[in-house]
Design a protein around this motif. Structure first.
Motif, PDB file in Angstrom:
ATOM      1  N   ALA A 198       1.015  -1.302   0.224  1.00 33.34           N
ATOM      2  CA  ALA A 198      -0.134   0.005   0.351  1.00 33.34           C
ATOM      3  C   ALA A 198       1.297   1.392   0.037  1.00 33.34           C
ATOM      4  CB  ALA A 198      -1.347  -0.396   1.177  1.00 33.34           C
ATOM      5  N   LYS A 199       2.173   1.920   0.769  1.00 30.24           N
ATOM      6  CA  LYS A 199       2.506   2.539   1.117  1.00 30.24           C
ATOM      7  C   LYS A 199       4.046   2.670   0.747  1.00 30.24           C
ATOM      8  CE  LYS A 199      -0.552   4.784   4.884  1.00 30.24           C
ATOM      9  NZ  LYS A 199      -0.421   4.693   6.523  1.00 30.24           N
ATOM     10  N   VAL A 200       4.190   4.001  -0.069  1.00 31.35           N
ATOM     11  CA  VAL A 200       5.794   4.331   0.088  1.00 31.35           C
ATOM     12  C   VAL A 200       6.220   4.379   1.385  1.00 31.35           C
ATOM     13  CG1 VAL A 200       7.445   5.242  -1.057  1.00 31.35           C
ATOM     14  CG2 VAL A 200       5.290   5.533  -2.287  1.00 31.35           C
ATOM     15  N   GLY A 220       5.369  -2.121  -7.755  1.00 30.14           N
ATOM     16  CA  GLY A 220       4.129  -2.888  -8.042  1.00 30.14           C
ATOM     17  C   GLY A 220       3.098  -2.087  -7.020  1.00 30.14           C
ATOM     18  N   GLY A 221       2.100  -1.985  -7.063  1.00 28.57           N
ATOM     19  CA  GLY A 221       0.772  -1.977  -5.665  1.00 28.57           C
ATOM     20  C   GLY A 221       0.187  -0.212  -6.120  1.00 28.57           C
ATOM     21  N   GLY A 222       0.217  -0.980  -4.360  1.00 21.92           N
ATOM     22  CA  GLY A 222      -0.617   1.333  -4.329  1.00 21.92           C
ATOM     23  C   GLY A 222       0.787   1.714  -4.583  1.00 21.92           C
ATOM     24  N   MET A 290     -10.328   4.826  -9.619  1.00 23.79           N
ATOM     25  CA  MET A 290      -8.660   4.446  -9.000  1.00 23.79           C
ATOM     26  C   MET A 290      -7.708   3.356  -9.928  1.00 23.79           C
ATOM     27  SD  MET A 290     -10.282   3.090  -5.732  1.00 23.79           S
ATOM     28  CE  MET A 290     -10.969   4.213  -4.866  1.00 23.79           C
ATOM     29  N   GLY A 291      -6.500   3.384  -9.710  1.00 20.89           N
ATOM     30  CA  GLY A 291      -5.714   2.236  -9.684  1.00 20.89           C
ATOM     31  C   GLY A 291      -5.915   1.213  -9.189  1.00 20.89           C
ATOM     32  N   LEU A 292      -5.943  -0.474  -9.378  1.00 20.79           N
ATOM     33  CA  LEU A 292      -6.145  -1.252  -8.345  1.00 20.79           C
ATOM     34  C   LEU A 292      -4.534  -2.693  -8.449  1.00 20.79           C
ATOM     35  CD1 LEU A 292      -9.284  -0.748  -7.179  1.00 20.79           C
ATOM     36  CD2 LEU A 292      -8.123   0.043  -5.578  1.00 20.79           C
ATOM     37  N   ASP A 293      -4.956  -2.268  -8.972  1.00 24.66           N
ATOM     38  CA  ASP A 293      -3.989  -3.620  -9.827  1.00 24.66           C
ATOM     39  C   ASP A 293      -3.227  -3.411 -11.046  1.00 24.66           C
ATOM     40  OD1 ASP A 293      -2.598  -5.922 -10.055  1.00 24.66           O
ATOM     41  OD2 ASP A 293      -4.034  -7.032 -10.844  1.00 24.66           O
TER      42      ASP A 293
HETATM   43  P1  AMP Z   1       1.668  -3.797   2.637  1.00 17.97           P
HETATM   44  O1  AMP Z   1       1.068  -4.356   4.270  1.00 17.97           O
HETATM   45  O2  AMP Z   1       1.788  -2.089   2.096  1.00 17.97           O
HETATM   46  O3  AMP Z   1       2.132  -4.698   2.104  1.00 17.97           O
HETATM   47  O4  AMP Z   1       0.261  -3.647   2.016  1.00 17.97           O
HETATM   48  C1  AMP Z   1      -0.658  -4.662   1.712  1.00 17.97           C
HETATM   49  C2  AMP Z   1      -2.294  -4.283   0.911  1.00 17.97           C
HETATM   50  O5  AMP Z   1      -1.773  -3.098  -0.106  1.00 17.97           O
HETATM   51  C3  AMP Z   1      -2.986  -4.991   0.728  1.00 17.97           C
HETATM   52  O6  AMP Z   1      -4.354  -5.510   1.678  1.00 17.97           O
HETATM   53  C4  AMP Z   1      -3.173  -4.979  -0.869  1.00 17.97           C
HETATM   54  O7  AMP Z   1      -4.812  -4.418  -0.732  1.00 17.97           O
HETATM   55  C5  AMP Z   1      -2.845  -2.999  -0.542  1.00 17.97           C
HETATM   56  N1  AMP Z   1      -3.005  -2.624  -2.159  1.00 17.97           N
HETATM   57  C6  AMP Z   1      -1.704  -3.172  -2.489  1.00 17.97           C
HETATM   58  N2  AMP Z   1      -2.424  -2.665  -4.113  1.00 17.97           N
HETATM   59  C7  AMP Z   1      -3.215  -1.100  -3.599  1.00 17.97           C
HETATM   60  C8  AMP Z   1      -3.680  -0.585  -4.471  1.00 17.97           C
HETATM   61  N3  AMP Z   1      -3.643  -0.215  -5.876  1.00 17.97           N
HETATM   62  N4  AMP Z   1      -4.508   0.304  -3.682  1.00 17.97           N
HETATM   63  C9  AMP Z   1      -4.898   0.277  -2.637  1.00 17.97           C
HETATM   64  N5  AMP Z   1      -4.538  -0.420  -1.568  1.00 17.97           N
HETATM   65  C10 AMP Z   1      -3.538  -1.404  -2.128  1.00 17.97           C
END
Ligand code: AMP
Length: 393
Positions: A198-200, A220-222, A290-293
């Protein structure tokens, strides 16, 4: 250099305290995944087979209220452990006092006492000096085998060994340090890291360090949307950490030629009830979406960058993999890694580990770390307090 291990200790007839990671997921009294108990068995069985009197300590869940205590009662773990080992297991519903002390005193060689949840004690997470000293008084030697907790300086992970002479790492911690240490210090190249989630802000340290060590870093990811925004792209309502845009720019500058970001993205009009799902180019997300994948072009690009890799470290999903509509990117990357020929493939715990297990690829990876937080901190190059306290041989 390597740490003193359980094999270096003389354990016959000795009281050996082992800090294990029995923080298992559970619903009520049912353990939904006993992997962490199984992962501790090599050390536990080695000790009981060699005549030690074993005292096991672990935390389970987070404890703030009395209700949390009831929800995270370690007796459920004792039951499962007794089914998994042939040694006798006694559960003691106390974290200090005469009941615990007498149970330990009465132990025969090769037997196990499992104490109640360490976090029933408020001083555990504060590394209260009195508590660490007290627990240390219950044993002759200490073995650190809770990899999932070694990044925390708690009474059970650091307080106990600071008060004892005979201390060592167990087989699980030894294995984790060997695999992760090799990737960090002497990786077979090319070394490719894939980071998602999710987070940087959670991954700053690891991105920074891996940009120095790895040959390629795929993101990749959020968190990738903060990079897209920093590039001047349109990201709609995607996850954004505006205060991290400058840092993302810095990473892109430093990582020129080795940092790879998504080229396309799967978007939706709503997170909870997505009725309109489509794929667009990265940085071209229309308002209200919103981008989700990651999209298929990104999967193909990442596959190209992964081809021929000899070491891979993966942490964090590529999208909201909990929802089938947005799980494809994570699944495709997981499958690609599972099928990489001749590479050491490491999953840094957490969600990526669950994804690999749910997809049935767990046994295709060289190593799935039992500690999400600990493996990330290790790959950041940080010292893990529970490991640092154990001397080198
Ligand atoms: P982390 O604990 O930081 O590794 O984040 C894992 C979480 O990031 C998972 O619950 C995912 O659903 C969430 N995630 C991944 N990509 C996205 C996205 N594009 N938007 C929102 N949440 C995301």
């Amino acid at each position: 250099m390597s740490k003193v291990t359980v094999k270096d200790l003389d354990v016959k007839g000795k009281h050996v305290i082992v800090r294990v990671d029995f923080n298992v997921p559970h619903k009520g009294d049912t353990i939904t995944d006993d992997n962490r108990i199984r992962a501790a068995l090599p050390t536990i069985n080695y000790l009981t087979e060699n005549g030690a009197k074993v005292l096991l300590l672990s935390h389970l869940g987070k404890i703030k209220t009395d209700e949390d205590k009831v929800k995270n009662d370690m007796s459920i773990v004792a039951k499962r452990l007794a089914e998994l080992t042939s040694a006798p297991v006694k559960f003691v519903n106390a974290t200090r006092g005469p009941e615990l002390e007498e149970a330990v005193k009465a132990q025969e060689n090769g037997s196990i006492v499992l104490m109640q949840n360490t976090r029933y004690e408020k001083g555990e997470t504060k590394n209260d000096p009195e508590l660490g000293k007290y627990w240390a008084s219950l044993g002759d030697a200490f073995v650190e085998d809770a990899f999932g907790s070694v990044h925390r300086a708690h009474a059970s992970t650091v307080g106990i060994p600071s008060n004892m002479k005979e201390v060592a790492v167990g087989f699980l911690v030894e294995k984790e340090l060997n695999v992760l240490g090799k990737a960090l210090n002497d990786p077979q190249r090319p070394f490719v890291a894939i980071l998602g989630g999710a987070k940087v802000s959670d991954k700053i340290g690891v991105i920074e360090n891996l940009l120095k060590i790895a040959d390629k870093v795929l993101i990749g990811g959020g968190m990738s949307y903060t990079f897209a925004a920093a590039n001047g792209g349109k990201i709609g309502t995607s996850l954004l950490e505006a205060d991290k845009e400058d840092l993302a720019k810095e990473f892109m500058e430093k990582g020129k030629g080795k940092l790879f970001l998504p080229v396309d993205t799967v978007i939706a009009n709503d997170f909870d009830n997505p009725t309109d799902i489509k794929t667009v180019k990265a940085g071209e997300i229309p308002d209200g979406y919103m981008g989700l994948d990651i999209g298929p072009a990104t999967v193909a690009e990442f596959q190209k960058e992964l081809a021929g890799a000899k070491t891979v470290f993966w942490n964090g999903p590529m999208g909201v993999f909990e929802k089938p509509e947005f799980a494809k990117g994570t699944e495709e990357i997981c499958k690609t890694l599972a099928e990489l020929d001749g590479a050491t493939t490491i999953i840094g715990g957490g969600d990526s580990a669950s994804a690999a297990k749910n997809l049935g690829y767990a046994d295709k990876f060289s190593h799935i770390s039992t500690g999400g937080g600990a493996s990330l901190e290790y790959m950041e190059g940080k010292e893990l307090p529970g490991v640092a306290i154990i001397p080198e041989k």
